[in-house]
Design a protein around this motif. Structure first.
Motif, short mmCIF file in Angstrom:
data_model
loop_
_atom_site.label_atom_id
_atom_site.label_comp_id
_atom_site.label_asym_id
_atom_site.label_seq_id
_atom_site.Cartn_x
_atom_site.Cartn_y
_atom_site.Cartn_z
N ARG A 1 0.87 -1.19 0.05
CA ARG A 1 0.06 0.03 0.16
C ARG A 1 0.90 1.23 -0.04
NH1 ARG A 1 -4.13 2.36 -1.84
NH2 ARG A 1 -5.24 3.79 -0.48
N TYR A 2 1.87 1.20 0.72
CA TYR A 2 2.71 2.44 0.85
C TYR A 2 4.19 2.48 0.15
CZ TYR A 2 -0.61 3.40 4.53
OH TYR A 2 -1.70 3.77 5.02
N SER A 7 -3.63 0.52 -5.65
CA SER A 7 -5.01 0.40 -5.20
C SER A 7 -5.37 -0.77 -4.64
CB SER A 7 -5.72 0.73 -6.58
OG SER A 7 -5.51 -0.59 -7.31
N TYR A 8 -6.60 -0.79 -4.04
CA TYR A 8 -7.09 -2.02 -3.43
C TYR A 8 -7.18 -3.00 -4.21
CZ TYR A 8 -7.81 0.50 1.28
OH TYR A 8 -7.61 1.12 2.47
N ILE A 40 -4.00 -4.57 -4.86
CA ILE A 40 -3.31 -5.44 -3.71
C ILE A 40 -4.19 -6.64 -3.84
CG2 ILE A 40 -3.31 -5.50 -1.34
CD1 ILE A 40 -2.78 -2.33 -1.30
N LYS A 78 -11.52 -6.92 -1.51
CA LYS A 78 -11.07 -5.67 -1.32
C LYS A 78 -11.48 -4.87 0.06
CE LYS A 78 -12.25 -4.34 -5.70
NZ LYS A 78 -13.14 -3.70 -6.73
N ILE A 119 -9.11 -5.94 2.73
CA ILE A 119 -8.01 -4.97 2.67
C ILE A 119 -8.03 -3.88 3.71
CG2 ILE A 119 -6.67 -3.68 1.21
CD1 ILE A 119 -7.10 -5.39 -0.87
N ASN A 120 -9.20 -3.30 3.59
CA ASN A 120 -9.40 -1.97 4.46
C ASN A 120 -9.29 -2.59 5.93
OD1 ASN A 120 -9.95 0.79 4.91
ND2 ASN A 120 -11.94 0.23 5.02
N LEU A 135 -5.95 -3.22 6.90
CA LEU A 135 -4.78 -2.43 6.95
C LEU A 135 -4.92 -1.47 7.91
CD1 LEU A 135 -2.73 -1.48 4.88
CD2 LEU A 135 -4.45 0.15 3.81
N ASP A 172 -0.14 8.06 7.59
CA ASP A 172 0.06 7.65 6.32
C ASP A 172 1.41 7.82 5.70
OD1 ASP A 172 -2.20 5.99 6.39
OD2 ASP A 172 -3.35 7.24 5.15
#
Lengths: 178, 664
Positions: free
Chosen positions: A132-133, A138-139, A142, A150, A153-154, A157, B11
Motif C-alpha cells: 500500500r505504501y 490500489s485496493y 493489492i 478488497k 484489505i481495508n 490495513l 500514512d
C-alpha cells in the motif's frame, strides 16, 4: 496503441511471446519490489528479488493454470526468492555487517522506528502495508496480488496500522507525530 | 490508538519510511542478464509448439512419452507410410489406398528411418527401426529438457533408447545411464503384434487418402537425382472447450513436403515445416535424411539386455505392466496410471483395465474400491481415467465423441487395485480395423493434495474383440491381474453391450463428464488442411497480382467503379474515395505493371513511371495480399523513381525470401 489486457499478455507469454512477458514484468515490477521489500527491508535486495522472481516465473509460466491468479502466483515466487536471499545472506554476512549497511543508508530516527514497527507485523500484514505504501497500489491491485478481497484489505490495513501505532507508542515515538 | 485510522499524517510517515521513487524496470537489460532462462523458455516454447501440432497427426504412440517424442514419432510414422506407399505403388494414386494396410503387413519387414529435428537452435537426431513383421521396434532419441543444476535451472540435452522385443520394453537413458523395463501381459502380446502393423497403416491412411490433394510445387536434385516436390498445408484447429472455445485460425500453419522421384517413386527427403504467422518465414521442424525399406537391422538391435555399467531402475521380473502403448502415465506431481489391457467392443465401447496410483499412497485405501456398483460411478482412485475422446474425429470441432466411464469390477494383485471400466460413446461407433485410438482424460484425486489437474496427455489404443474371443482375452487378463482369478458372471459380452445401450440414454452422465473434461479438451490441437486454392507459389501470386493491377486500372479507365472497389481491401468509404481520386490522376491510362516481388501470400507491384499532376512523374508501389485464394490490393504508395528502391528494400526486409519477377 491501446494497452493490451493483462489476460491477453499472460496468454501470449504462455504461448511463447517473450515481449508480452516483458510487459507483464514492467507492470508488476514496482509491486514485486514491494513484495520483496516486505521480506528483505532493503530496497536494492528487493529489486534483486523482483528481477530473480521474473527469471523463475519465465521458466515456469507455461505451467500456470489459473491465469487470473498470475499476480498472486508471481508474488508467491517473489516472496520465496526474497526468503532465499535472506537464507543465503545469513550464511554470508554477519549481523554487524547488516547494521553497518543500515547506518550507511543514514535514515532518520523516525523512519527507522516506523520500519521497525512494520518489521514486527505478521507477514501478511507486513505485505499489505508495504504494497500500500511502497508503491501506492490500489485496493484492487493489492487484492489481485495478495488474493484477498478488497473489503478485507481495508479492515486488515486499519488493524495493521493500529498495531504499528501501539508498537511505536510503547517505544517512545512522539504521540504528536502519530 | 484511533488516530491511525484514516490519519493522513501517519500514512505519510509510513510512506516516507519505506517508500522511495517508483523503481523502473528495463526489460532489455534484464534479458541480457537472464539469457539462460530465456533459452529455457524458448526451448519450452518450441516443445509446446511441437506438442500442440502432434495431436494432429494422431499417429504413433509407441514412443510418445514426451511431446518431442510425440512429434518425431508422428512424423516418422507418416513418413513410413509414404515410403511404403510410394515404393509399392507410386504410379497409381487411387488403386493402393484401401490396400495399404495389407501391403504393409505382407510386404514390409524392417523399415529404417533416420531424421533430424530442430528445437530452439538445437539440431537433434532420431532413428527408428521398426520390424513390422515380428512386432519389434527400436527408437533412438535426442531431446532437450531442463533440470535443476547448481546454478538453478539449466538446459540439457538427453538421449534415450526404447527397445521393444515383442514382450518387454527396455527404456534406456543414455545420459543418466539408467535402464527400466516394462512388459506386456502375455495375453496382449498377440494383439500388440497385430496392432503394430495396423497402427502404421491406419494412422497414416487419412493423409494417404488425400494424396491427390498434394500439390507439385517444383523439382529439386538430391545427390544428382531429380525429385518432384509435393506439398500440403494445414492450419491449427482445436476441439474447443470451456476456456477459449473452438480455435479455428488461419495461423499457425504446418506443411508437409515430400521429395519423390518421378522415375522410381523413391522418397528422397521429407520435411515438416511450421510457420507461426503470416509475417514469419517457414521454420523447419523435422527432416529425414535416411529412409530404408526392408533394411537389414544391426545385430541384436531388438534385444532387451541392459547395457553394462547402467543402473537398473527395475528388473524384467519387476517390470511395470504396460498396455498397447508400451508406456506408463507419470505426472510430475507423482500421479501414475497404467492400463495393461484395453479392448474395443463391436458397438465402439472400450473396456479398459487400469490402475491409478500416487507415489505417496499407492492405489489408495481399500475403501475407495468398496461398495462400487456394476454400471455405476468409477472409483475415486488417486489417478482416475475418467473419460475418453475419440481420436479419429478430433478434427471436427464440436463433434468429438465423448466416452463416459462406468465401473464394471475391481481385481487386486500385488497391492494394486485394478479397475475394469467400460467407456461408452455417445452413439454406437462401427469399429474399423483391429484397433481404436482414444485420447484419455485423467484426473487426480489424492485426498491429501489439492492437485486437480486433468491432462489429455495420454493415448489409449484398444484391441478390437468380438463375442467369440471376448472370454478368452478377458479371462486371461483377469488371471494375470487378480489374486482370485475368477471371472464374474456379470463380465459377459452381451451384458456389457446392454449396459452401454442403457448408459447411452443417460444424457446427464455425458453432460457432467464432458464438463469435467472441458479444460483438458481445450488443449487438444489438430490440423485441418488448407484448401488447395488458398495456396500458391510466388510465381502464381506474381501472375495474379499483375492481372489484378491491370484489371484495376482498366476498370478505373472504363469507369467501372464498382468493379474497381471490389479489388480493394479497403473498407468503405475509403475504397470509394481511393477509386474516385485515382480516376482524376492525369496519367492513369498509361499505368503499366513493371517489376513484381512476391511471396506465397503477398506481392509488391511496381508500376512504370508515369506523368501525373503538374508534369511531375512517379511510380506506384502497390501492396497485394492473397487471402483465401483471392488477391486484393492492400495499399498504394506513390513515390519517385529515385526513392522507389527504399520501398522495395522495406518490403524485402519484411519478406527476405520474396522472389523478384522483373518486368518482362
Amino acid at each position: 496503441m491501446p494497452e493490451r489486457s493483462e489476460i491477453h499478455l499472460i496468454e501470449a507469454a504462455i504461448d511463447g511471446d517473450i515481449e508480452s512477458f516483458g510487459e507483464l514484468c514492467r507492470r508488476y515490477y514496482a509491486a514485486m519490489v514491494a513484495v520483496g521489500y516486505a521480506v528483505l527491508s532493503d530496497h536494492q535486495l528487493a529489486e534483486d528479488a523482483a528481477q530473480e522472481s521474473f527469471a523463475r516465473a519465465l521458466v515456469r509460466i507455461k505451467s500456470l493454470k489459473e491465469r487470473a491468479k498470475f499476480a498472486q502466483w508471481l508474488a508467491a515466487i517473489c516472496r520465496n526468492v526474497a526468503k532465499d536471499i535472506i537464507a543465503t545472506r545469513a550464511k554470508q554476512i554477519r549481523t554487524e555487517d547488516i547494521s553497518q549497511v543500515d547506518e550507511v543508508e543514514n535514515h532518520d530516527e523516525n523512519d527507522r522506528a516506523i520500519r521497525r514497527a512494520i518489521e514486527q507485523l505478521p507477514e501478511s500484514a507486513k505485505d499489505l502495508v508495504v504494497l500500500r505504501y511502497y508503491d501506492g497500489l490500489s485496493y484492487e491491485q493489492i487484492s489481485s496480488i495478495l488474493g484477498i478481497s478488497k473489503a478485507s484489505i481495508n479492515g486488515r490495513l486499519t488493524r495493521a496500522k493500529r498495531k504499528m501505532a501501539d508498537y511505536l507508542r510503547k517505544n517512545g515515538f512522539p504521540e504528536s507525530r502519530l | 490508538m484511533n488516530a491511525c485510522k484514516n490519519n493522513k499524517k501517519f500514512d505519510d510517515l509510513i510512506a516516507r519510511a519505506i517508500g522511495r521513487d517508483r523503481p523502473k524496470f528495463d526489460f532489455d537489460k534484464w534479458k541480457q542478464t537472464h539469457k539462460k532462462e530465456i533459452g529455457i523458455f524458448e526451448s519450452q516454447t518450441a516443445e509446446q509448439k511441437i506438442s500442440r501440432s502432434v495431436w494432429i497427426f494422431g499417429i504413433g504412440r509407441i514412443f510418445m512419452k514426451s511431446p518431442f517424442n510425440k512429434l518425431a514419432g508422428a512424423a516418422a510414422i507418416l513418413i513410413l507410410a509414404f515410403v511404403i506407399w510410394y515404393s509399392m505403388n507410386f504410379t497409381t494414386t487411387v488403386y493402393a489406398l484401401t490396400d495399404v494396410p495389407q501391403i504393409i503387413g505382407q510386404a514390409t519387414k524392417v523399415i529404417h528411418l533416420r531424421m533430424r529435428w530442430f528445437s530452439a537452435g538445437h539440431e537433434l537426431r532420431q532413428e527408428f527401426w521398426t520390424d513390422v513383421d515380428k512386432g519389434r521396434s527400436y527408437h533412438y532419441y535426442e531431446g532437450i529438457g531442463s533440470e535443476e543444476g547448481p546454478d538453478g535451472l539449466q538446459t540439457i540435452k538427453y538421449i534415450t533408447e526404447n527397445v521393444f522385443d515383442g514382450r518387454f520394453v527396455m527404456k534406456v537413458n543414455l545420459t543418466k545411464k539408467t535402464v527400466s523395463f516394462g512388459k506386456l501381459l502375455s495375453c496382449m502380446e498377440e494383439p500388440m503384434q497385430r496392432i503394430m502393423i495396423d497402427r502404421i497403416s491406419k494412422s497414416i491412411l487419412p493423409d494417404i487418402q488425400n494424396l491427390d490433394q498434394y500439390t507439385k510445387v517444383g523439382q529439386e536434385h538430391i545427390d544428382g537425382k531429380r525429385y518432384d516436390i509435393w506439398q500440403r498445408e494445414f492450419r491449427l484447429v482445436s476441439s474447443g472447450g470451456s476456456r477459449s472455445g473452438s480455435v479455428d485460425s488461419e495461423y499457425p500453419r504446418f506443411r508437409y513436403e515430400y521429395c519423390v522421384s518421378p522415375a522410381s517413386g523413391d522418397v528422397g527427403r521429407m520435411t515438416y515445416w511450421h510457420k507461426s504467422d503470416r509475417l514469419k518465414e517457414w521454420e523447419k521442424v523435422v527432416e529425414t535424411d535416411q529412409i530404408e525399406i526392408d533394411a537389414e537391422p544391426p545385430v541384436d538391435i531388438f534385444l532387451t539386455e541392459s547395457p553394462a555399467g547402467y543402473t537398473l531402475k527395475n528388473q524384467k521380473a519387476t517390470a511395470d505392466i504396460v498396455g498397447l502403448h508400451l508406456d506408463v502415465f507419470r505426472s510430475i506431481q507423482g500421479y501414475n496410471l497404467i492400463a495393461p489391457a484395453s479392448f474395443t467392443l463391436e458397438d465402439g465401447s472400450v473396456l479398459i483395465c487400469w490402475c491409478g496410483t500416487h507415489d505417496s499412497i499407492g492405489s489408495g485405501p481399500d475403501a475407495i474400491y468398496e461398495n462400487l456398483v456394476f454400471g455405476g460411478d468409477l472409483p475415486k482412485a488417486p489417478t482416475e481415467l475418467f473419460a475418453l475422446m475419440s481420436y479419429k474425429d478430433r478434427n471436427k470441432p464440436g463433434y468429438n465423441i465423448h466416452y463416459v466411464g462406468r465401473h464394471l469390477m475391481v481385481t487386486s494383485k500385488a497391492d494394486c487395485h485394478y479397475e475394469w471400466a467400460l467407456y461408452i460413446p455417445q452413439r454406437e461407433i462401427s469399429v474399423e480395423g483391429i484397433s481404436t485410438d482414444n485420447v484419455a482424460f485423467i484426473r487426480f484425486n489424492n485426498p491429501k493434495k489439492k492437485d486437480s489437474a486433468q491432462e489429455p496427455s495420454w493415448f489409449i489404443t484398444s484391441f478390437a474383440i468380438t463375442a467369440q474371443n471376448f472370454s478368452q482375452y478377458i479371462r486371461s487378463a483377469i488371471k494375470e491381474l487378480s489374486d482370485i482369478q475368477v471371472m464374474p458372471a456379470e463380465m459377459a459380452y452381451d451384458n456389457l453391450l446392454a449396459l452401454a445401450k442403457q448408459i447411452r440414454n443417460r444424457t446427464d452422465l455425458f453432460e457432467s463428464s464432458q464438463k469435467a473434461a472441458a479444460e483438458a479438451r481445450d488443449h487438444i490441437g489438430s490440423l485441418a488442411p488448407v484448401k488447395r486454392e488458398q495456396l500458391a507459389t510466388p510465381e502464381q501470386v506474381s501472375r495474379e497480382a499483375k492481372k489484378l493491377i491491370e484489371d484495376f486500372y482498366t476498370a478505373i479507365v472504363d469507369g467501372r467503379n464498382v468493379d474497381a472497389i471490389k479489388m480493394l481491401k479497403y473498407k468503405e468509404p475509403r475504397a470509394s474515395r481511393v477509386v474516385t481520386n485515382m480516376k482524376t490522376l492525369p496519367g492513369i491510362e498509361n499505368i503499366k505493371v513493371g517489376d513484381i516481388y512476391a511471396t506465397e501470400e503477398n506481392a509488391l507491384v511496381i508500376t512504370n513511371e508515369f506523368v501525373a499532376y503538374e508534369g511531375k512523374s512517379g511510380r506506384w508501389a502497390i501492396s497485394v495480399l492473397r487471402e483465401k485464394g483471392v488477391c486484393l490490393i492492400k495499399d498504394f504508395n506513390a513515390t519517385s523513381t529515385q526513392r522507389m528502391q527504399k520501398e522495395i528494400d522495406k518490403y524485402l526486409q519484411q519478406f527476405p525470401k520474396a522472389r523478384h519477377f522483373p518486368e518482362p
